[in-house]
Design an enzyme around this catalytic site. Structure first.
Site, mmCIF file in Angstrom:
data_model
loop_
_atom_site.group_PDB
_atom_site.id
_atom_site.type_symbol
_atom_site.label_atom_id
_atom_site.label_comp_id
_atom_site.label_asym_id
_atom_site.label_seq_id
_atom_site.Cartn_x
_atom_site.Cartn_y
_atom_site.Cartn_z
ATOM 1 N N GLY A 30 -45.359 74.494 -101.057
ATOM 2 C CA GLY A 30 -43.969 74.056 -101.159
ATOM 3 C C GLY A 30 -43.698 73.466 -102.536
ATOM 4 N N ARG A 46 -66.209 92.400 -119.788
ATOM 5 C CA ARG A 46 -64.970 92.627 -119.027
ATOM 6 C C ARG A 46 -65.120 92.214 -117.565
ATOM 7 N NH1 ARG A 46 -62.579 97.919 -121.057
ATOM 8 N NH2 ARG A 46 -61.342 96.722 -122.524
ATOM 9 N N SER A 51 -53.834 95.256 -117.719
ATOM 10 C CA SER A 51 -54.038 95.951 -116.431
ATOM 11 C C SER A 51 -53.707 97.439 -116.524
ATOM 12 C CB SER A 51 -53.170 95.302 -115.348
ATOM 13 O OG SER A 51 -53.605 93.987 -115.122
ATOM 14 N N SER A 59 -53.405 96.528 -127.770
ATOM 15 C CA SER A 59 -53.979 97.568 -126.908
ATOM 16 C C SER A 59 -54.467 98.748 -127.751
ATOM 17 C CB SER A 59 -52.930 98.074 -125.909
ATOM 18 O OG SER A 59 -52.370 96.989 -125.208
ATOM 19 N N GLU A 94 -58.422 91.376 -123.202
ATOM 20 C CA GLU A 94 -59.570 92.278 -122.980
ATOM 21 C C GLU A 94 -59.149 93.555 -122.236
ATOM 22 O OE1 GLU A 94 -63.475 90.674 -122.107
ATOM 23 O OE2 GLU A 94 -62.797 88.717 -122.797
ATOM 24 N N ARG A 132 -51.217 69.593 -93.465
ATOM 25 C CA ARG A 132 -49.757 69.461 -93.485
ATOM 26 C C ARG A 132 -49.171 69.664 -92.090
ATOM 27 N NH1 ARG A 132 -45.392 67.372 -95.979
ATOM 28 N NH2 ARG A 132 -43.637 68.818 -96.107
ATOM 29 N N PHE A 134 -64.139 86.101 -131.362
ATOM 30 C CA PHE A 134 -64.142 87.569 -131.407
ATOM 31 C C PHE A 134 -62.792 87.982 -131.972
ATOM 32 C CE2 PHE A 134 -63.074 91.499 -128.944
ATOM 33 C CZ PHE A 134 -64.194 92.288 -129.221
HETATM 34 C C1 LIG Z 1 -54.666 84.003 -124.097
HETATM 35 C C2 LIG Z 1 -55.067 85.182 -124.929
HETATM 36 C C3 LIG Z 1 -56.334 85.178 -125.546
HETATM 37 C C4 LIG Z 1 -56.715 86.248 -126.361
HETATM 38 N N1 LIG Z 1 -57.923 86.188 -127.029
HETATM 39 C C5 LIG Z 1 -58.265 87.193 -127.878
HETATM 40 C C6 LIG Z 1 -59.472 87.108 -128.662
HETATM 41 O O1 LIG Z 1 -60.253 86.146 -128.547
HETATM 42 N N2 LIG Z 1 -59.747 88.103 -129.526
HETATM 43 C C7 LIG Z 1 -58.925 89.185 -129.696
HETATM 44 O O2 LIG Z 1 -59.240 90.048 -130.499
HETATM 45 N N3 LIG Z 1 -57.770 89.293 -128.969
HETATM 46 C C8 LIG Z 1 -57.422 88.328 -128.077
HETATM 47 N N4 LIG Z 1 -56.247 88.412 -127.355
HETATM 48 C C9 LIG Z 1 -55.354 89.547 -127.587
HETATM 49 C C10 LIG Z 1 -55.302 90.509 -126.418
HETATM 50 O O3 LIG Z 1 -56.499 91.249 -126.325
HETATM 51 C C11 LIG Z 1 -54.045 91.376 -126.612
HETATM 52 O O4 LIG Z 1 -52.928 90.523 -126.392
HETATM 53 C C12 LIG Z 1 -54.013 92.550 -125.654
HETATM 54 O O5 LIG Z 1 -54.988 93.504 -126.015
HETATM 55 C C13 LIG Z 1 -52.636 93.230 -125.627
HETATM 56 O O6 LIG Z 1 -52.221 93.503 -126.923
HETATM 57 P P1 LIG Z 1 -50.743 93.092 -127.402
HETATM 58 O O7 LIG Z 1 -50.543 91.656 -127.102
HETATM 59 O O8 LIG Z 1 -50.585 93.558 -128.802
HETATM 60 O O9 LIG Z 1 -49.801 93.912 -126.447
HETATM 61 P P2 LIG Z 1 -49.415 95.464 -126.596
HETATM 62 O O10 LIG Z 1 -50.579 96.244 -127.075
HETATM 63 O O11 LIG Z 1 -48.135 95.555 -127.329
HETATM 64 O O12 LIG Z 1 -49.189 95.846 -125.067
HETATM 65 C C14 LIG Z 1 -48.088 95.280 -124.336
HETATM 66 C C15 LIG Z 1 -48.098 95.855 -122.935
HETATM 67 O O13 LIG Z 1 -47.905 97.251 -122.976
HETATM 68 C C16 LIG Z 1 -48.567 97.844 -121.867
HETATM 69 N N5 LIG Z 1 -49.463 98.886 -122.364
HETATM 70 C C17 LIG Z 1 -50.266 98.850 -123.449
HETATM 71 N N6 LIG Z 1 -50.931 100.010 -123.578
HETATM 72 C C18 LIG Z 1 -50.551 100.787 -122.566
HETATM 73 C C19 LIG Z 1 -50.881 102.115 -122.154
HETATM 74 N N7 LIG Z 1 -51.769 102.853 -122.842
HETATM 75 N N8 LIG Z 1 -50.259 102.616 -121.055
HETATM 76 C C20 LIG Z 1 -49.370 101.878 -120.353
HETATM 77 N N9 LIG Z 1 -49.028 100.611 -120.688
HETATM 78 C C21 LIG Z 1 -49.605 100.080 -121.780
HETATM 79 C C22 LIG Z 1 -49.341 96.735 -121.153
HETATM 80 O O14 LIG Z 1 -48.585 96.271 -120.046
HETATM 81 C C23 LIG Z 1 -49.429 95.664 -122.200
HETATM 82 O O15 LIG Z 1 -49.574 94.369 -121.646
HETATM 83 C C24 LIG Z 1 -55.849 87.356 -126.522
HETATM 84 C C25 LIG Z 1 -54.607 87.365 -125.884
HETATM 85 C C26 LIG Z 1 -54.220 86.301 -125.101
HETATM 86 C C27 LIG Z 1 -52.859 86.341 -124.436
#
Ligand SMILES: Cc1cc2nc3c(=O)[nH]c(=O)nc-3n(C[C@H](O)[C@H](O)[C@H](O)COP(=O)(O)OP(=O)(O)OC[C@H]3O[C@@H](n4cnc5c(N)ncnc54)[C@H](O)[C@@H]3O)c2cc1C
Length: 376
Positions: A335, A238, A362, A129, A359, A263, A120
């Site tokens: 531990g 999700r 938080s 995000s 996905e 333990r 995906f």
């Molecule tokens: C192990 C792994 C597997 C993945 N697999 C896929 C995949 O198969 N396909 C795919 O398309 N993507 C994939 N992703 C990407 C994932 O969906 C993105 O990393 C995620 O959406 C966050 O985007 P970013 O890394 O650009 O962080 P950013 O968008 O830069 O966000 C960084 C942080 O900012 C904060 N933040 C963001 N928006 C807001 C808001 N509106 N309000 C407050 N705080 C906010 C959150 O704490 C967030 O973690 C994967 C990521 C990982 C780590």
């Protein structure tokens, strides 16, 4: 032995109980696997899960979200990589299941049998995000589209046989101008630009599209429907991320109960210390509360709700955040062994972290929940 009393909750039916039992027996025989070569292990896991029939429900016209959750929870309890391999078969083909043509759906036969791996591809270096701002462009040239741009963090990137790719086709601004495409891995112009390593190894890659040509019938759904397709797919899958977190948390609790019983400390067992009992009680409470939210979301979707955005966001947020805490307590109760490389709770500690990011992080789930509350 894990607590299985949740299987008797009213969200689940006899067929779910049977599935959980069959899969657990399979896991006892087949898992965990060696993780030293994640590409080979994931490919083998998909093949074996397919042969055993456990991928049947990952794609098609009627996806049973409760079954997906049960499978993810069970696999995660035994082996995080097995959960990952299973999950991607559904997420990677979700757009085809929900919006694909009959011709596009022919791929699903192969992914359900474990003969083709799917991915995906939504996230980009500038838009994780903030999906609506994605930069990959698909320009129409006669009967074809030409794609240029980059995707990152793509699970199964480099080993997938097909990718569902989201790109800007420009029917409107932002989210209104995106479309979705089915891209076979051997399409000229698709490049694996970098393999990405994380604290808990999975096959992950950064992809590039260099004037990649696709026929117009590679589009899934209608032009401009891409954002809706992506959100509909995430709506289904999700809550299954919450289910995976639940599986990790349940394993952490099981390991902690076992450790507390065995333990010896200060002339008694660890389990006799009341502060330890307090931790165990909180862990059990978090596990049950997460399970209630996960299976509530899955049940609501299976009962025919068109969207379960709020329920799925609650399930994912709560189950992943609480699992992190449950696993942290498990590390503490073990531990030094808790941080020893190769120990099960050490691997759970690494596995759980990314689930609070992908996905929808938080923080993003909190916004989704608050907006839904404010809209009523
Ligand atoms: C192990 C792994 C597997 C993945 N697999 C896929 C995949 O198969 N396909 C795919 O398309 N993507 C994939 N992703 C990407 C994932 O969906 C993105 O990393 C995620 O959406 C966050 O985007 P970013 O890394 O650009 O962080 P950013 O968008 O830069 O966000 C960084 C942080 O900012 C904060 N933040 C963001 N928006 C807001 C808001 N509106 N309000 C407050 N705080 C906010 C959150 O704490 C967030 O973690 C994967 C990521 C990982 C780590």
């Amino acid at each position: 032995m894990s607590d299985t009393s949740f299987l008797d909750w009213p969200f689940l039916e006899a067929r779910h109980r049977d599935l959980a039992k069959r899969l657990d027996a399979w896991c006892q025989r087949e898992l965990p696997r060696d993780h030293s070569d994640v590409d080979a292990t994931c490919t083998a896991l998909v093949r074996d899960l397919g042969r055993a029939g456990f991928l049947e429900g990952t794609a098609g016209d009627a996806i049973d979200v409760r079954s997906l959750c049960l499978i993810r929870e069970t696999l995660a309890r035994h082996d995080g990589l097995a959960d990952f391999a299973f999950a991607m078969q559904g997420l990677g083909t979700g757009a085809i299941s929900l919006f694909g043509t009959d011709e596009q759906k022919q791929w699903l036969e192969r992914t359900r049998r474990g003969e083709a791996l799917s991915a995906f591809a939504l996230s980009e270096p500038r838009s994780g995000s903030d999906v609506a701002q994605l930069d990959t462009v698909a320009e129409r040239h006669g009967d074809d589209y030409r794609l240029n741009g980059e995707k990152t963090w793509i699970s199964n990137g480099g080993i997938a046989d097909l990718y569902t790719v989201f790109a800007r086709t420009g029917e409107g601004p932002g989210a209104k101008g995106l479309s979705c495409f089915l891209v076979p891995a051997d399409t000229p112009g698709l490049e694996i630009r970098e393999r990405l390593e994380t604290i808990s190894p999975h096959p992950l890659a950064r992809l590039g599209f260099d004037d990649m040509r696709l026929p117009a019938n590679a589009m899934i759904g209608q032009p401009g429907q891409g954002f809706r397709i992506a959100m509909s797919v995430l709506d289904v899958f999700r809550s299954t991320v919450g289910a995976a977190a639940l599986g990790f948390a349940r394993r952490a609790l099981d390991e902690s109960l076992d450790r507390a019983r065995k333990r010896e400390l200060f002339g008694a067992s660890l389990a006799d210390l009341q502060l330890v009992q307090g931790h165990l009680a909180e862990m059990a409470l978090d596990v049950d509360a997460a399970a209630l939210l996960v299976y509530r979301a899955a049940w609501t979707k299976d009962m025919g709700a068109e969207r379960v955005t709020r329920e799925a966001a609650m399930a994912k947020l709560y189950a992943t955040d609480r699992a992190q805490d449950v696993i942290d307590k498990a590390v503490q109760l073990h531990g030094g062994d808790g941080v020893r490389k190769g120990h099960i709770v050490e691997s759970l500690y690494r596995e759980i972290r990314a689930l609070r990011i992908y996905e929808g992080a938080s923080d993003v789930q909190k916004i989704v929940i608050a907006r839904s509350c404010l809209a009523t």
